[in-house]
Design a protein around this motif. Structure first.
Motif, mmCIF file in Angstrom:
data_model
loop_
_atom_site.group_PDB
_atom_site.id
_atom_site.type_symbol
_atom_site.label_atom_id
_atom_site.label_comp_id
_atom_site.label_asym_id
_atom_site.label_seq_id
_atom_site.Cartn_x
_atom_site.Cartn_y
_atom_site.Cartn_z
ATOM 1 N N PRO A 169 0.812 -1.173 0.018
ATOM 2 C CA PRO A 169 -0.055 0.041 0.118
ATOM 3 C C PRO A 169 0.777 1.274 0.026
ATOM 4 C CG PRO A 169 0.471 -0.954 2.101
ATOM 5 C CD PRO A 169 0.714 -1.794 1.232
ATOM 6 N N ALA A 170 0.507 2.379 -0.696
ATOM 7 C CA ALA A 170 0.954 3.409 -0.668
ATOM 8 C C ALA A 170 1.132 4.207 0.730
ATOM 9 C CB ALA A 170 0.311 4.485 -1.577
ATOM 10 N N ASP A 171 2.134 4.823 1.198
ATOM 11 C CA ASP A 171 2.058 5.641 2.484
ATOM 12 C C ASP A 171 2.252 7.028 2.152
ATOM 13 O OD1 ASP A 171 2.439 6.711 4.819
ATOM 14 O OD2 ASP A 171 4.440 5.958 5.098
ATOM 15 N N PRO A 172 0.931 7.775 1.871
ATOM 16 C CA PRO A 172 0.938 9.230 1.529
ATOM 17 C C PRO A 172 1.419 10.158 2.478
ATOM 18 C CG PRO A 172 -1.266 8.528 2.170
ATOM 19 C CD PRO A 172 -0.441 7.377 2.280
ATOM 20 N N SER A 173 1.969 9.582 3.905
ATOM 21 C CA SER A 173 2.643 10.434 4.597
ATOM 22 C C SER A 173 4.296 10.628 4.356
ATOM 23 C CB SER A 173 2.253 9.959 5.980
ATOM 24 O OG SER A 173 3.070 8.697 6.438
ATOM 25 N N ASN A 174 4.546 9.611 3.654
ATOM 26 C CA ASN A 174 5.913 9.423 3.360
ATOM 27 C C ASN A 174 6.152 9.460 1.725
ATOM 28 O OD1 ASN A 174 8.927 8.985 3.093
ATOM 29 N ND2 ASN A 174 8.630 6.771 4.061
ATOM 30 N N ARG A 175 6.517 10.563 1.148
ATOM 31 C CA ARG A 175 6.472 10.720 -0.207
ATOM 32 C C ARG A 175 8.055 10.164 -0.995
ATOM 33 N NH1 ARG A 175 9.550 15.503 -2.118
ATOM 34 N NH2 ARG A 175 10.316 16.848 -0.124
ATOM 35 N N PHE A 176 8.729 9.402 0.028
ATOM 36 C CA PHE A 176 10.046 9.108 -0.212
ATOM 37 C C PHE A 176 9.837 7.437 -0.086
ATOM 38 C CE2 PHE A 176 11.005 13.353 1.418
ATOM 39 C CZ PHE A 176 11.839 13.848 0.295
ATOM 40 N N ALA A 177 8.747 6.994 0.467
ATOM 41 C CA ALA A 177 8.587 5.503 0.791
ATOM 42 C C ALA A 177 9.030 4.434 -0.173
ATOM 43 C CB ALA A 177 6.977 5.316 0.948
#
Length: 415
Positions: free
Chosen positions: A54-62
Protein backbone atom coordinates in the motif's frame (compact mmCIF):
# COMPACT_ATOMS: atom_id res chain seq x y z
CA UNK A 1 -0.52 -75.32 -12.84
CA UNK A 2 -3.43 -74.28 -10.60
CA UNK A 3 -0.96 -73.39 -7.87
CA UNK A 4 0.90 -71.09 -10.30
CA UNK A 5 -2.37 -69.45 -11.36
CA UNK A 6 -3.29 -68.88 -7.73
CA UNK A 7 0.03 -67.17 -7.08
CA UNK A 8 -0.43 -64.95 -10.13
CA UNK A 9 -3.94 -64.10 -9.05
CA UNK A 10 -2.70 -63.21 -5.58
CA UNK A 11 -0.05 -60.96 -7.09
CA UNK A 12 -2.65 -59.29 -9.34
CA UNK A 13 -4.93 -58.67 -6.42
CA UNK A 14 -2.08 -57.27 -4.31
CA UNK A 15 -1.08 -54.89 -7.11
CA UNK A 16 -4.71 -53.85 -7.54
CA UNK A 17 -4.95 -53.15 -3.81
CA UNK A 18 -1.79 -51.05 -3.91
CA UNK A 19 -3.16 -49.11 -6.88
CA UNK A 20 -6.39 -48.38 -5.04
CA UNK A 21 -4.43 -47.26 -1.98
CA UNK A 22 -2.31 -44.96 -4.14
CA UNK A 23 -5.44 -43.46 -5.69
CA UNK A 24 -6.89 -42.83 -2.25
CA UNK A 25 -3.67 -41.19 -1.10
CA UNK A 26 -3.50 -39.13 -4.27
CA UNK A 27 -7.07 -37.98 -3.74
CA UNK A 28 -6.18 -36.90 -0.20
CA UNK A 29 -3.10 -35.03 -1.36
CA UNK A 30 -5.03 -33.31 -4.14
CA UNK A 31 -7.12 -31.45 -1.62
CA UNK A 32 -10.36 -33.32 -2.36
CA UNK A 33 -11.05 -33.52 1.39
CA UNK A 34 -11.46 -29.72 1.43
CA UNK A 35 -14.75 -28.10 0.48
CA UNK A 36 -14.89 -25.39 -2.18
CA UNK A 37 -15.28 -22.81 0.60
CA UNK A 38 -12.22 -24.17 2.42
CA UNK A 39 -10.23 -24.17 -0.81
CA UNK A 40 -11.12 -20.50 -1.32
CA UNK A 41 -9.93 -19.72 2.20
CA UNK A 42 -6.71 -21.67 1.65
CA UNK A 43 -6.06 -19.73 -1.55
CA UNK A 44 -6.67 -16.44 0.26
CA UNK A 45 -3.81 -17.26 2.67
CA UNK A 46 -1.24 -17.80 -0.07
CA UNK A 47 1.54 -15.32 -0.77
CA UNK A 48 0.23 -15.35 -4.34
CA UNK A 49 -2.73 -13.32 -3.02
CA UNK A 50 -0.57 -10.69 -1.32
CA UNK A 51 -1.46 -7.36 -2.95
CA UNK A 52 1.09 -4.70 -3.92
CA UNK A 53 2.47 -2.70 -1.03
CA UNK A 54 0.00 0.00 0.00
CA UNK A 55 1.11 3.55 -0.66
CA UNK A 56 2.14 5.65 2.31
CA UNK A 57 0.92 9.17 1.53
CA UNK A 58 2.59 10.44 4.70
CA UNK A 59 6.00 9.50 3.28
CA UNK A 60 6.67 10.73 -0.25
CA UNK A 61 10.03 8.93 -0.16
CA UNK A 62 8.50 5.55 0.72
CA UNK A 63 9.27 4.02 -2.68
CA UNK A 64 12.33 6.11 -3.55
CA UNK A 65 15.31 3.83 -4.28
CA UNK A 66 17.88 6.33 -3.08
CA UNK A 67 15.96 6.79 0.15
CA UNK A 68 15.74 3.01 0.62
CA UNK A 69 19.50 2.62 0.09
CA UNK A 70 20.14 5.46 2.53
CA UNK A 71 17.72 3.83 4.98
CA UNK A 72 19.62 0.54 4.74
CA UNK A 73 22.79 2.36 5.73
CA UNK A 74 21.03 3.94 8.70
CA UNK A 75 19.42 0.62 9.70
CA UNK A 76 22.82 -1.02 10.19
CA UNK A 77 24.60 2.08 11.55
CA UNK A 78 25.58 1.77 15.26
CA UNK A 79 26.55 5.44 15.40
CA UNK A 80 22.83 6.17 15.20
CA UNK A 81 22.65 5.70 18.95
CA UNK A 82 23.70 7.49 22.10
CA UNK A 83 26.63 5.17 22.87
CA UNK A 84 27.59 4.32 19.30
CA UNK A 85 27.03 0.59 19.71
CA UNK A 86 23.36 -0.01 18.90
CA UNK A 87 21.70 -0.10 15.49
CA UNK A 88 18.23 -1.14 14.34
CA UNK A 89 19.79 -4.47 13.42
CA UNK A 90 20.81 -5.07 17.04
CA UNK A 91 17.28 -6.28 17.69
CA UNK A 92 16.08 -6.78 14.11
CA UNK A 93 18.68 -9.33 13.05
CA UNK A 94 18.71 -10.33 9.38
CA UNK A 95 19.45 -14.00 10.04
CA UNK A 96 16.67 -14.26 12.63
CA UNK A 97 13.78 -13.00 10.46
CA UNK A 98 14.70 -9.44 11.47
CA UNK A 99 13.94 -10.36 15.07
CA UNK A 100 16.17 -11.36 18.01
CA UNK A 101 14.71 -14.48 19.65
CA UNK A 102 14.55 -12.86 23.10
CA UNK A 103 11.50 -12.65 25.36
CA UNK A 104 12.14 -8.91 25.66
CA UNK A 105 14.07 -6.61 23.34
CA UNK A 106 17.54 -5.71 24.61
CA UNK A 107 19.67 -2.83 23.28
CA UNK A 108 21.13 -0.17 25.59
CA UNK A 109 18.80 -1.61 28.20
CA UNK A 110 15.99 -4.14 28.56
CA UNK A 111 12.56 -3.18 27.18
CA UNK A 112 9.10 -4.33 28.31
CA UNK A 113 8.13 -6.01 25.05
CA UNK A 114 9.29 -8.53 22.51
CA UNK A 115 10.90 -7.47 19.23
CA UNK A 116 8.60 -7.95 16.25
CA UNK A 117 9.85 -9.34 12.90
CA UNK A 118 9.84 -6.94 9.96
CA UNK A 119 8.85 -8.96 6.88
CA UNK A 120 5.74 -7.44 5.34
CA UNK A 121 5.36 -4.93 8.16
CA UNK A 122 4.59 -2.16 5.65
CA UNK A 123 1.19 -3.75 5.07
CA UNK A 124 0.10 -2.77 8.57
CA UNK A 125 -1.51 0.63 9.21
CA UNK A 126 -0.42 0.56 12.86
CA UNK A 127 3.02 -0.21 14.30
CA UNK A 128 4.26 -1.70 17.59
CA UNK A 129 2.35 -4.18 19.72
CA UNK A 130 0.04 -1.37 20.87
CA UNK A 131 -0.23 0.54 17.57
CA UNK A 132 1.15 3.74 19.05
CA UNK A 133 2.61 4.78 15.69
CA UNK A 134 0.53 5.10 12.53
CA UNK A 135 3.28 4.70 9.94
CA UNK A 136 6.47 2.77 9.41
CA UNK A 137 8.57 5.93 9.37
CA UNK A 138 7.06 7.22 12.61
CA UNK A 139 7.74 3.81 14.15
CA UNK A 140 11.41 3.98 13.15
CA UNK A 141 11.82 7.19 15.14
CA UNK A 142 10.56 5.79 18.44
CA UNK A 143 13.50 3.53 19.35
CA UNK A 144 16.04 6.20 18.37
CA UNK A 145 15.06 8.35 21.35
CA UNK A 146 14.08 5.58 23.77
CA UNK A 147 16.57 5.44 26.67
CA UNK A 148 16.46 1.62 26.68
CA UNK A 149 16.95 1.22 22.95
CA UNK A 150 19.16 3.63 20.96
CA UNK A 151 19.27 6.24 23.74
CA UNK A 152 20.06 9.07 21.35
CA UNK A 153 18.64 12.52 20.73
CA UNK A 154 17.60 14.70 17.80
CA UNK A 155 20.44 17.16 17.59
CA UNK A 156 23.01 14.36 17.92
CA UNK A 157 21.43 12.61 14.94
CA UNK A 158 21.32 15.82 12.90
CA UNK A 159 25.01 16.45 13.65
CA UNK A 160 25.89 12.85 12.73
CA UNK A 161 24.12 13.02 9.37
CA UNK A 162 25.72 16.40 8.63
CA UNK A 163 29.21 15.16 9.49
CA UNK A 164 29.10 11.69 7.94
CA UNK A 165 26.28 11.40 5.40
CA UNK A 166 25.72 14.94 4.16
CA UNK A 167 26.04 14.30 0.41
CA UNK A 168 23.74 11.30 0.43
CA UNK A 169 21.12 13.02 2.57
CA UNK A 170 21.08 16.19 0.45
CA UNK A 171 20.83 14.22 -2.80
CA UNK A 172 17.47 12.91 -1.54
CA UNK A 173 16.04 15.54 0.77
CA UNK A 174 17.77 18.78 -0.15
CA UNK A 175 20.02 21.03 1.95
CA UNK A 176 20.65 20.24 5.60
CA UNK A 177 20.08 23.09 8.07
CA UNK A 178 22.94 25.15 9.45
CA UNK A 179 23.80 23.57 12.80
CA UNK A 180 26.26 26.22 13.94
CA UNK A 181 25.53 26.91 17.58
CA UNK A 182 23.17 23.92 17.90
CA UNK A 183 24.08 21.79 20.96
CA UNK A 184 25.57 18.38 20.29
CA UNK A 185 23.00 16.72 22.54
CA UNK A 186 19.49 18.07 22.83
CA UNK A 187 16.00 16.69 22.40
CA UNK A 188 12.50 16.74 23.88
CA UNK A 189 12.68 13.20 25.26
CA UNK A 190 16.19 12.89 26.66
CA UNK A 191 17.79 13.72 29.99
CA UNK A 192 16.88 16.85 31.92
CA UNK A 193 19.95 18.58 30.45
CA UNK A 194 19.01 17.53 26.91
CA UNK A 195 15.44 18.74 27.37
CA UNK A 196 16.63 22.11 28.70
CA UNK A 197 19.06 22.46 25.79
CA UNK A 198 16.26 21.62 23.35
CA UNK A 199 13.97 24.29 24.78
CA UNK A 200 16.74 26.86 24.44
CA UNK A 201 16.92 26.29 20.67
CA UNK A 202 14.72 28.72 18.68
CA UNK A 203 11.46 27.13 17.53
CA UNK A 204 12.24 27.56 13.82
CA UNK A 205 15.57 25.78 14.25
CA UNK A 206 13.91 23.00 16.24
CA UNK A 207 11.53 22.50 13.30
CA UNK A 208 14.49 22.17 10.93
CA UNK A 209 16.08 19.55 13.16
CA UNK A 210 12.75 17.73 13.45
CA UNK A 211 12.60 17.63 9.65
CA UNK A 212 16.01 15.92 9.53
CA UNK A 213 14.83 13.50 12.21
CA UNK A 214 11.63 12.74 10.28
CA UNK A 215 13.63 12.14 7.09
CA UNK A 216 15.81 9.62 8.95
CA UNK A 217 12.62 7.72 9.77
CA UNK A 218 11.30 8.01 6.22
CA UNK A 219 14.55 6.57 4.84
CA UNK A 220 14.54 3.63 7.26
CA UNK A 221 10.89 2.99 6.37
CA UNK A 222 11.73 2.97 2.65
CA UNK A 223 14.32 0.26 3.34
CA UNK A 224 11.99 -1.75 5.59
CA UNK A 225 9.33 -1.77 2.86
CA UNK A 226 11.71 -3.97 0.87
CA UNK A 227 11.70 -6.73 3.51
CA UNK A 228 9.30 -9.37 2.20
CA UNK A 229 7.99 -12.75 3.30
CA UNK A 230 9.56 -15.79 1.68
CA UNK A 231 7.60 -18.58 0.04
CA UNK A 232 6.92 -21.65 2.19
CA UNK A 233 5.62 -25.20 1.74
CA UNK A 234 2.13 -23.97 2.52
CA UNK A 235 2.29 -21.43 -0.32
CA UNK A 236 3.20 -24.16 -2.80
CA UNK A 237 0.35 -26.32 -1.46
CA UNK A 238 -2.13 -23.43 -1.67
CA UNK A 239 -1.03 -22.59 -5.21
CA UNK A 240 -1.75 -26.14 -6.35
CA UNK A 241 -5.11 -26.22 -4.56
CA UNK A 242 -6.11 -22.89 -6.15
CA UNK A 243 -5.18 -24.30 -9.58
CA UNK A 244 -7.15 -27.50 -8.99
CA UNK A 245 -3.98 -29.58 -9.15
CA UNK A 246 -2.51 -32.26 -6.92
CA UNK A 247 0.35 -30.78 -4.83
CA UNK A 248 3.67 -32.41 -5.66
CA UNK A 249 6.91 -32.90 -3.74
CA UNK A 250 7.20 -30.97 -0.49
CA UNK A 251 3.98 -29.12 -1.34
CA UNK A 252 1.98 -32.29 -0.68
CA UNK A 253 1.01 -31.89 2.98
CA UNK A 254 0.81 -35.06 5.04
CA UNK A 255 -2.28 -36.21 6.91
CA UNK A 256 -1.40 -34.37 10.14
CA UNK A 257 -0.57 -31.12 8.34
CA UNK A 258 -3.85 -31.25 6.39
CA UNK A 259 -5.81 -31.90 9.58
CA UNK A 260 -4.08 -28.94 11.20
CA UNK A 261 -4.98 -26.75 8.23
CA UNK A 262 -8.60 -27.87 8.41
CA UNK A 263 -8.71 -26.99 12.09
CA UNK A 264 -6.94 -23.67 11.52
CA UNK A 265 -9.51 -22.47 8.97
CA UNK A 266 -12.40 -24.26 10.66
CA UNK A 267 -13.30 -25.36 14.16
CA UNK A 268 -10.22 -23.89 15.89
CA UNK A 269 -11.17 -20.48 14.43
CA UNK A 270 -7.54 -19.34 14.12
CA UNK A 271 -8.16 -17.72 10.73
CA UNK A 272 -10.53 -15.17 12.26
CA UNK A 273 -7.51 -13.14 13.41
CA UNK A 274 -4.67 -14.80 11.52
CA UNK A 275 -6.20 -14.03 8.14
CA UNK A 276 -4.87 -13.15 4.72
CA UNK A 277 -1.48 -13.85 3.14
CA UNK A 278 0.36 -12.45 6.18
CA UNK A 279 -1.71 -14.58 8.56
CA UNK A 280 -2.66 -11.42 10.43
CA UNK A 281 -5.69 -9.13 10.38
CA UNK A 282 -3.33 -6.27 11.42
CA UNK A 283 -5.74 -5.51 14.28
CA UNK A 284 -5.63 -5.74 18.08
CA UNK A 285 -7.14 -8.38 20.36
CA UNK A 286 -7.30 -9.26 24.05
CA UNK A 287 -6.59 -12.99 24.20
CA UNK A 288 -6.09 -13.35 27.94
CA UNK A 289 -2.29 -13.25 27.83
CA UNK A 290 -0.94 -13.05 31.39
CA UNK A 291 0.75 -9.95 32.77
CA UNK A 292 4.40 -10.67 33.72
CA UNK A 293 4.65 -9.78 37.43
CA UNK A 294 8.11 -8.23 37.00
CA UNK A 295 6.95 -5.74 34.34
CA UNK A 296 4.80 -2.61 34.60
CA UNK A 297 1.10 -3.13 33.91
CA UNK A 298 0.52 -3.05 30.16
CA UNK A 299 -2.89 -1.97 28.85
CA UNK A 300 -1.90 -2.49 25.22
CA UNK A 301 -3.90 -0.78 22.52
CA UNK A 302 -5.92 1.24 25.03
CA UNK A 303 -2.72 3.16 25.86
CA UNK A 304 -1.42 3.10 22.29
CA UNK A 305 -4.31 5.04 20.76
CA UNK A 306 -3.77 8.32 22.67
CA UNK A 307 -0.03 8.06 22.01
CA UNK A 308 -0.64 7.75 18.27
CA UNK A 309 -3.00 10.73 18.34
CA UNK A 310 -0.49 12.88 20.23
CA UNK A 311 2.53 11.91 18.13
CA UNK A 312 3.99 14.98 16.34
CA UNK A 313 5.15 12.64 13.56
CA UNK A 314 1.76 11.08 12.86
CA UNK A 315 -0.12 11.29 9.57
CA UNK A 316 -1.75 14.59 10.53
CA UNK A 317 1.46 16.18 11.85
CA UNK A 318 3.49 18.90 10.17
CA UNK A 319 6.20 16.45 9.03
CA UNK A 320 3.74 14.18 7.23
CA UNK A 321 3.44 14.43 3.44
CA UNK A 322 -0.22 13.39 3.51
CA UNK A 323 -3.33 15.48 3.11
CA UNK A 324 -5.73 15.28 6.09
CA UNK A 325 -8.26 13.30 4.07
CA UNK A 326 -5.59 10.64 3.46
CA UNK A 327 -5.27 9.98 7.19
CA UNK A 328 -8.48 8.03 7.69
CA UNK A 329 -7.02 5.42 10.05
CA UNK A 330 -5.94 8.13 12.47
CA UNK A 331 -8.93 10.44 12.05
CA UNK A 332 -11.54 7.78 12.65
CA UNK A 333 -9.86 5.55 15.23
CA UNK A 334 -12.18 4.63 18.12
CA UNK A 335 -10.65 6.54 21.02
CA UNK A 336 -12.43 4.88 23.97
CA UNK A 337 -13.15 1.33 22.87
CA UNK A 338 -13.21 -0.82 26.06
CA UNK A 339 -12.29 -3.89 24.00
CA UNK A 340 -8.85 -2.37 23.41
CA UNK A 341 -7.83 -2.80 27.06
CA UNK A 342 -4.94 -5.30 26.96
CA UNK A 343 -5.50 -5.80 23.25
CA UNK A 344 -2.28 -6.43 21.34
CA UNK A 345 -1.49 -6.58 17.65
CA UNK A 346 -2.02 -9.87 15.83
CA UNK A 347 1.46 -11.00 14.76
CA UNK A 348 2.06 -12.75 11.46
CA UNK A 349 2.37 -16.51 11.84
CA UNK A 350 4.78 -16.83 8.94
CA UNK A 351 7.98 -18.26 10.39
CA UNK A 352 6.52 -18.11 13.90
CA UNK A 353 7.45 -21.70 14.78
CA UNK A 354 11.13 -20.69 14.50
CA UNK A 355 10.95 -17.69 16.80
CA UNK A 356 9.88 -18.63 20.32
CA UNK A 357 8.98 -17.43 22.90
CA UNK A 358 5.60 -15.89 22.13
CA UNK A 359 3.20 -13.03 22.89
CA UNK A 360 4.01 -9.36 23.43
CA UNK A 361 6.41 -9.95 26.33
CA UNK A 362 7.49 -13.52 25.61
CA UNK A 363 5.15 -14.91 28.28
CA UNK A 364 4.58 -18.26 26.53
CA UNK A 365 7.60 -20.46 25.91
CA UNK A 366 6.64 -22.83 23.07
CA UNK A 367 4.22 -23.07 20.17
CA UNK A 368 2.63 -26.05 21.90
CA UNK A 369 2.02 -23.86 24.96
CA UNK A 370 0.43 -21.21 22.73
CA UNK A 371 -2.08 -23.77 21.46
CA UNK A 372 -2.81 -24.84 25.04
CA UNK A 373 -3.41 -21.20 25.94
CA UNK A 374 -5.88 -20.67 23.11
CA UNK A 375 -7.57 -23.98 23.85
CA UNK A 376 -8.09 -23.24 27.56
CA UNK A 377 -8.97 -19.53 27.04
CA UNK A 378 -7.91 -18.27 30.50
CA UNK A 379 -9.49 -15.22 32.08
CA UNK A 380 -7.51 -12.06 31.20
CA UNK A 381 -5.75 -10.04 33.93
CA UNK A 382 -7.76 -7.03 32.75
CA UNK A 383 -10.34 -6.21 30.11
CA UNK A 384 -12.38 -8.73 28.16
CA UNK A 385 -10.83 -11.69 26.35
CA UNK A 386 -12.13 -12.63 22.91
CA UNK A 387 -11.27 -16.30 23.41
CA UNK A 388 -13.74 -19.09 24.08
CA UNK A 389 -12.61 -22.49 25.43
CA UNK A 390 -11.94 -25.01 22.68
CA UNK A 391 -11.81 -28.76 23.14
CA UNK A 392 -8.96 -30.23 21.12
CA UNK A 393 -7.59 -33.76 21.28
CA UNK A 394 -3.86 -34.33 21.60
CA UNK A 395 -3.85 -35.44 17.96
CA UNK A 396 -5.51 -32.19 16.91
CA UNK A 397 -3.09 -30.07 18.92
CA UNK A 398 -0.14 -31.83 17.29
CA UNK A 399 -1.80 -31.36 13.90
CA UNK A 400 -2.04 -27.61 14.42
CA UNK A 401 1.68 -27.50 15.25
CA UNK A 402 2.42 -29.59 12.16
CA UNK A 403 0.48 -27.16 9.99
CA UNK A 404 2.17 -24.10 11.50
CA UNK A 405 5.53 -25.62 10.58
CA UNK A 406 4.52 -25.46 6.93
CA UNK A 407 4.54 -21.65 7.29
CA UNK A 408 8.28 -21.75 7.96
CA UNK A 409 11.02 -21.60 5.33
CA UNK A 410 12.72 -24.54 6.99
CA UNK A 411 16.08 -22.80 7.26
CA UNK A 412 17.65 -22.82 10.73
CA UNK A 413 18.14 -19.51 12.51
CA UNK A 414 21.49 -18.45 13.90
CA UNK A 415 22.24 -19.06 17.55
Amino acid sequence: MSRLISASEALRRALASIAVTMLVLAAGCSGDEFTDSEKATIASLSLDRLPPLPADPSNRFADDRLAAAFGATLFFEPRLSGHGDVSCSTCHQVDRQFQDGRPLGRAVGLTDRRTMPLAGVAFSPWQFWDGRKDSLWAQALGPLEDAREHAGNRTAYAHFVTASLKDRYERIFGPLPDLAGVPRNAGPLGTAEEKAAWQAIPEAKRAEIDTVFANIGKSIAAFERSIRHEETRFDRFARAIAAGEAPQGDAALDESERLGLKLFIGRANCVTCHAGPRFSDEHFHNTGVPQPPELPEDSGRAAGIPKALADPFNCLGRYSDAKPEQCGELRFVAKDDPLMVRAFKTPSLRGAVSRPPYMHSGQIATIEDVIEHYSSAPKPPKGESELQPLTLSEREKKALVAFLKTLDTGRPLSN
